[in-house]
Design a protein around this motif. Structure first.
Motif, PDB file in Angstrom:
ATOM      1  N   GLN A  99      21.203  -6.562   3.559  1.00  0.00           N
ATOM      2  CA  GLN A  99      22.169  -7.641   3.704  1.00  0.00           C
ATOM      3  C   GLN A  99      21.739  -8.561   4.833  1.00  0.00           C
ATOM      4  N   ASP A 100      21.863  -9.853   4.603  1.00  0.00           N
ATOM      5  CA  ASP A 100      21.563 -10.850   5.632  1.00  0.00           C
ATOM      6  C   ASP A 100      22.674 -11.885   5.606  1.00  0.00           C
ATOM      7  N   GLY A 101      23.716 -11.658   6.397  1.00  0.00           N
ATOM      8  CA  GLY A 101      24.848 -12.573   6.384  1.00  0.00           C
ATOM      9  C   GLY A 101      25.544 -12.543   5.037  1.00  0.00           C
ATOM     10  N   GLU A 102      25.570 -13.687   4.369  1.00  0.00           N
ATOM     11  CA  GLU A 102      26.205 -13.784   3.049  1.00  0.00           C
ATOM     12  C   GLU A 102      25.219 -13.491   1.923  1.00  0.00           C
ATOM     13  N   HIS A 103      24.022 -13.077   2.289  1.00  0.00           N
ATOM     14  CA  HIS A 103      22.988 -12.852   1.284  1.00  0.00           C
ATOM     15  C   HIS A 103      22.689 -11.359   1.137  1.00  0.00           C
ATOM     16  N   LEU A 104      22.444 -10.958  -0.100  1.00  0.00           N
ATOM     17  CA  LEU A 104      22.078  -9.584  -0.414  1.00  0.00           C
ATOM     18  C   LEU A 104      20.722  -9.622  -1.103  1.00  0.00           C
ATOM     19  N   LEU A 105      19.746  -8.922  -0.536  1.00  0.00           N
ATOM     20  CA  LEU A 105      18.372  -8.980  -1.009  1.00  0.00           C
ATOM     21  C   LEU A 105      17.965  -7.649  -1.620  1.00  0.00           C
ATOM     22  N   PHE A 106      17.426  -7.679  -2.813  1.00  0.00           N
ATOM     23  CA  PHE A 106      16.962  -6.489  -3.525  1.00  0.00           C
ATOM     24  C   PHE A 106      15.451  -6.571  -3.705  1.00  0.00           C
ATOM     25  N   GLU A 107      14.774  -5.431  -3.582  1.00  0.00           N
ATOM     26  CA  GLU A 107      13.393  -5.326  -4.028  1.00  0.00           C
ATOM     27  C   GLU A 107      13.241  -4.014  -4.783  1.00  0.00           C
ATOM     28  N   ILE A 108      12.795  -4.108  -6.020  1.00  0.00           N
ATOM     29  CA  ILE A 108      12.642  -2.942  -6.898  1.00  0.00           C
ATOM     30  C   ILE A 108      11.169  -2.769  -7.218  1.00  0.00           C
ATOM     31  N   THR A 109      10.675  -1.550  -7.095  1.00  0.00           N
ATOM     32  CA  THR A 109       9.308  -1.220  -7.489  1.00  0.00           C
ATOM     33  C   THR A 109       9.372  -0.125  -8.539  1.00  0.00           C
ATOM     34  N   HIS A 165       0.826  -1.194   0.000  1.00  0.00           N
ATOM     35  CA  HIS A 165       0.000   0.000   0.000  1.00  0.00           C
ATOM     36  C   HIS A 165       0.861   1.245   0.000  1.00  0.00           C
ATOM     37  N   ARG A 166       1.959   1.233   0.813  1.00  0.00           N
ATOM     38  CA  ARG A 166       2.820   2.394   0.888  1.00  0.00           C
ATOM     39  C   ARG A 166       3.492   2.649  -0.452  1.00  0.00           C
ATOM     40  N   GLN A 167       3.949   1.569  -1.092  1.00  0.00           N
ATOM     41  CA  GLN A 167       4.640   1.733  -2.359  1.00  0.00           C
ATOM     42  C   GLN A 167       3.701   2.276  -3.425  1.00  0.00           C
ATOM     43  N   HIS A 168       2.456   1.821  -3.439  1.00  0.00           N
ATOM     44  CA  HIS A 168       1.508   2.321  -4.414  1.00  0.00           C
ATOM     45  C   HIS A 168       1.206   3.801  -4.179  1.00  0.00           C
ATOM     46  N   ASP A 169       1.117   4.190  -2.892  1.00  0.00           N
ATOM     47  CA  ASP A 169       0.867   5.592  -2.597  1.00  0.00           C
ATOM     48  C   ASP A 169       2.005   6.466  -3.097  1.00  0.00           C
ATOM     49  N   ALA A 170       3.243   5.932  -3.082  1.00  0.00           N
ATOM     50  CA  ALA A 170       4.410   6.721  -3.450  1.00  0.00           C
ATOM     51  C   ALA A 170       4.731   6.631  -4.934  1.00  0.00           C
ATOM     52  N   HIS A 171       3.877   5.984  -5.675  1.00  0.00           N
ATOM     53  CA  HIS A 171       4.081   5.745  -7.101  1.00  0.00           C
ATOM     54  C   HIS A 171       4.219   7.067  -7.862  1.00  0.00           C
ATOM     55  N   ILE A 172       5.391   7.314  -8.428  1.00  0.00           N
ATOM     56  CA  ILE A 172       5.654   8.529  -9.198  1.00  0.00           C
ATOM     57  C   ILE A 172       6.292   8.134 -10.513  1.00  0.00           C
ATOM     58  N   HIS A 173       5.764   8.622 -11.611  1.00  0.00           N
ATOM     59  CA  HIS A 173       6.337   8.308 -12.914  1.00  0.00           C
ATOM     60  C   HIS A 173       7.771   8.823 -12.980  1.00  0.00           C
ATOM     61  N   GLY A 174       8.651   7.999 -13.541  1.00  0.00           N
ATOM     62  CA  GLY A 174      10.046   8.390 -13.679  1.00  0.00           C
ATOM     63  C   GLY A 174      10.899   8.086 -12.468  1.00  0.00           C
ATOM     64  N   VAL A 175      10.282   7.554 -11.406  1.00  0.00           N
ATOM     65  CA  VAL A 175      11.014   7.265 -10.168  1.00  0.00           C
ATOM     66  C   VAL A 175      10.868   5.785  -9.816  1.00  0.00           C
ATOM     67  N   VAL A 176      11.986   5.114  -9.653  1.00  0.00           N
ATOM     68  CA  VAL A 176      12.017   3.707  -9.275  1.00  0.00           C
ATOM     69  C   VAL A 176      12.534   3.596  -7.849  1.00  0.00           C
ATOM     70  N   GLU A 177      11.887   2.773  -7.028  1.00  0.00           N
ATOM     71  CA  GLU A 177      12.310   2.557  -5.641  1.00  0.00           C
ATOM     72  C   GLU A 177      13.059   1.236  -5.533  1.00  0.00           C
ATOM     73  N   THR A 178      14.227   1.285  -4.898  1.00  0.00           N
ATOM     74  CA  THR A 178      15.007   0.070  -4.677  1.00  0.00           C
ATOM     75  C   THR A 178      15.385  -0.033  -3.210  1.00  0.00           C
ATOM     76  N   ASN A 179      15.079  -1.165  -2.604  1.00  0.00           N
ATOM     77  CA  ASN A 179      15.444  -1.447  -1.217  1.00  0.00           C
ATOM     78  C   ASN A 179      16.409  -2.618  -1.216  1.00  0.00           C
ATOM     79  N   ILE A 180      17.513  -2.467  -0.489  1.00  0.00           N
ATOM     80  CA  ILE A 180      18.554  -3.491  -0.447  1.00  0.00           C
ATOM     81  C   ILE A 180      18.870  -3.808   1.012  1.00  0.00           C
TER      82      ILE A 180
END
Length: 220
Positions: free
Chosen positions: A65-75, A48-63
């Motif tokens: 780290q969890d130990g040896e793992h690196l997690l990405f989420e792109i909206t 819901h928060r990501q949809h509210d922040a939806h802006i054309h031309g802007v991509v959100e990336t959250n990264i």
């Protein structure tokens, strides 16, 4: 199960606003995830928060780290990825959608990590909410009711407001201490994007940055 738990942990970080959560709090919450606690409410809040922040031309990336793992989420807004924000209306748009999904499923063409960190992609998940009846298999996470396919005007209006893509990547890095930067080629792959907002949580601390085609490196 491990991959699922890591995705839930990343969603938990995002849903509670990344930079307001100390590293110790994240560690405690991640421990809860491995004990099987249900964080579905956090995921819904995140979406819901990501949809509210939806802006054309802007991509959100959250990264995260969890130990040896690196997690990405792109909206990303649909307009940034395919040039429209509704279900495909013709063969050309269907092809653009398929091509975009294929591009999003190649994270090594979107992000570059230092070779010395020895990182390899271990999991990829791509979804979107711009489906038509012919593209239902691509929309794994979207839970809106689409029983009104006969009402095209309602369907297009609903999809047009929130048409977006989500990509989740997991990397395994053998030498995480050598991960001193993350570079993105997103702007070369998806030229409609003007900037990418990045939030990072890892061993090097909490960071926020805005990347552009001319400044495409996040220093860690």
């Amino acid at each position: 199960m491990l991959i699922c738990n890591k995705k839930n942990a990343l969603r938990l970080i995002i849903s509670t606003t990344l930079f307001s959560v100390p590293l110790m709090t994240y560690a405690a919450d991640h421990h809860d995830d491995h004990n099987g606690h249900d964080h579905s409410d956090h995921s819904e809040h995140s979406e819901h928060r990501q949809h509210d922040a939806h802006i054309h031309g802007v991509v959100e990336t959250n990264i995260a780290q969890d130990g040896e793992h690196l997690l990405f989420e792109i909206t990303a807004p649909g307009s940034d990825v395919v040039g429209f924000e509704h279900a495909p209306k013709n063969k050309e748009q269907e092809q653009l959608l398929e091509q975009a999904i294929a591009k999003l499923k190649t994270p090594n063409a979107i992000f570059s990590l230092p070779e010395s960190a020895n990182c390899e992609v271990s999991d990829i998940h791509v979804s979107h909410n711009m489906k038509s009846e012919d593209h239902g298999d691509h929309d794994h996470d979207h839970d809106h009711d689409h029983d009104h396919h006969n009402d095209d005007s309602h369907h297009e209006e609903h999809q047009g407001e929130h048409g977006e893509f989500t990509a989740q990547y997991e990397y395994h890095c053998e030498t995480m201490s050598k991960l001193n930067q993350i570079e993105t080629q997103w702007f070369n792959v998806f030229s409609h994007t003007q900037k990418m907002t990045v939030q990072y949580l890892g061993n090097s601390g909490q960071k926020a940055a805005t990347l552009t085609a001319k400044k495409a490196v996040l220093a860690l």
